[in-house]
Every structure is written in structure tokens, then in C-alpha cells.
Scaffold this motif. Structure first.
Motif, PDB file in Angstrom:
ATOM      1  N   LEU A  53       2.078   1.682  -3.524  1.00 29.63           N
ATOM      2  CA  LEU A  53       0.972   2.132  -4.373  1.00 29.63           C
ATOM      3  C   LEU A  53       0.716   3.619  -4.166  1.00 29.63           C
ATOM      4  O   LEU A  53       0.485   4.355  -5.126  1.00 29.63           O
ATOM      5  CB  LEU A  53      -0.295   1.319  -4.089  1.00 29.63           C
TER       6      LEU A  53
ATOM      7  N   LEU B  32       1.235   6.692  -6.959  1.00 30.25           N
ATOM      8  CA  LEU B  32       0.135   7.611  -7.207  1.00 30.25           C
ATOM      9  C   LEU B  32       0.597   9.051  -6.999  1.00 30.25           C
ATOM     10  O   LEU B  32       0.305   9.934  -7.806  1.00 30.25           O
ATOM     11  CB  LEU B  32      -1.054   7.293  -6.295  1.00 30.25           C
TER      12      LEU B  32
ATOM     13  N   GLU C 118       0.821  -1.201   0.000  1.00 25.59           N
ATOM     14  CA  GLU C 118       0.000   0.000   0.000  1.00 25.59           C
ATOM     15  C   GLU C 118       0.858   1.256   0.000  1.00 25.59           C
ATOM     16  O   GLU C 118       0.508   2.253  -0.616  1.00 25.59           O
ATOM     17  CB  GLU C 118      -0.951   0.015   1.211  1.00 25.59           C
TER      18      GLU C 118
ATOM     19  N   ARG D 226       3.116   0.305 -13.580  1.00 30.05           N
ATOM     20  CA  ARG D 226       3.684   0.146 -12.230  1.00 30.05           C
ATOM     21  C   ARG D 226       2.646  -0.414 -11.258  1.00 30.05           C
ATOM     22  O   ARG D 226       2.952  -1.259 -10.417  1.00 30.05           O
ATOM     23  CB  ARG D 226       4.219   1.486 -11.708  1.00 30.05           C
ATOM     24  N   PHE D 227       1.411   0.062 -11.370  1.00 27.96           N
ATOM     25  CA  PHE D 227       0.327  -0.408 -10.507  1.00 27.96           C
ATOM     26  C   PHE D 227       0.127  -1.910 -10.684  1.00 27.96           C
ATOM     27  O   PHE D 227       0.082  -2.667  -9.714  1.00 27.96           O
ATOM     28  CB  PHE D 227      -0.951   0.368 -10.845  1.00 27.96           C
TER      29      PHE D 227
ATOM     30  N   TYR E 163       1.843   4.819 -14.918  1.00 26.56           N
ATOM     31  CA  TYR E 163       1.154   4.502 -13.664  1.00 26.56           C
ATOM     32  C   TYR E 163       0.459   3.144 -13.751  1.00 26.56           C
ATOM     33  O   TYR E 163       0.561   2.331 -12.830  1.00 26.56           O
ATOM     34  CB  TYR E 163       0.149   5.603 -13.309  1.00 26.56           C
ATOM     35  N   GLU E 164      -0.239   2.894 -14.844  1.00 29.40           N
ATOM     36  CA  GLU E 164      -0.927   1.604 -15.008  1.00 29.40           C
ATOM     37  C   GLU E 164       0.048   0.437 -14.935  1.00 29.40           C
ATOM     38  O   GLU E 164      -0.209  -0.567 -14.266  1.00 29.40           O
ATOM     39  CB  GLU E 164      -1.654   1.558 -16.345  1.00 29.40           C
TER      40      GLU E 164
END
Length: 93
Positions: free
Chosen positions: A7, A11, A4, A37-38, A34-35
Motif C-alpha cells: 500500500l 502511494l 501495508e 490498485r488500492f 491508485y484507487e
């Protein structure tokens, strides 16, 4: 670090980059970063650089840099030439 925390960090980085971006293309690139890495942090990263079927290292000789590396969306990664010949629905990268 907990997932978390990572994440939240990506972000935070993405939102800061979006705020500083001036071109629409920058927004697209930041969004894709971002997508990727997420998904990677959630354990959904594709296998790149080795065949997802046989494990053979995928290399492109310097004299063949225009050759496309084949990617299997259903397999979740790149394929060597031998395994690609036995597959369907591949993307050329």
C-alpha cells in the motif's frame, strides 16, 4: 511483503506520478489507477474475463470488437451473454 508495504509502495508511485504530471487528465488517470490498485490489494478487485455467475470465459470475437462486455456492479464482475439475459442493472464496457 506485508500488505501495508505494498500500500505504501503504490502511494509512493502515485504521488511521484502526480508530481510529474502536467495535464489535469493525467491526475484523473493516476487517481483511478491508485484507487484500483488500492482496492485490489484490499481484496476488492472485480472479476474480469470470466462470468461471475457461471465461470464461463468471456471472449469477444475479432469481428465483434465493438460489442460491449456486460458488467454487474452488484455481482462484482463481468457476465456471459446467457447470465446477462437474466440480470438487471448492468453496465456495458
Amino acid at each position: 511483503d506485508l500488505p501495508e508495504t505494498e500500500l505504501f509502495q503504490i502511494l509512493h508511485i502515485a504521488l511521484g506520478a502526480l508530481d510529474a504530471a502536467v495535464e489535469a487528465l493525467d491526475h484523473e488517470i493516476i487517481g483511478r489507477w491508485y484507487e484500483a490498485r488500492f482496492l485490489q490489494l484490499l481484496g476488492y478487485a472485480p472479476t474480469i474475463g470470466a462470468c461471475v455467475r457461471c465461470g464461463e470465459k468471456i471472449t469477444v470475437p475479432p469481428d465483434e470488437v465493438e460489442r460491449k462486455v456486460l458488467f454487474s456492479p452488484s455481482g462484482g464482475g463481468t457476465l456471459c451473454s446467457a447470465c446477462a439475459a437474466q440480470s438487471q442493472g448492468l453496465l456495458g464496457l
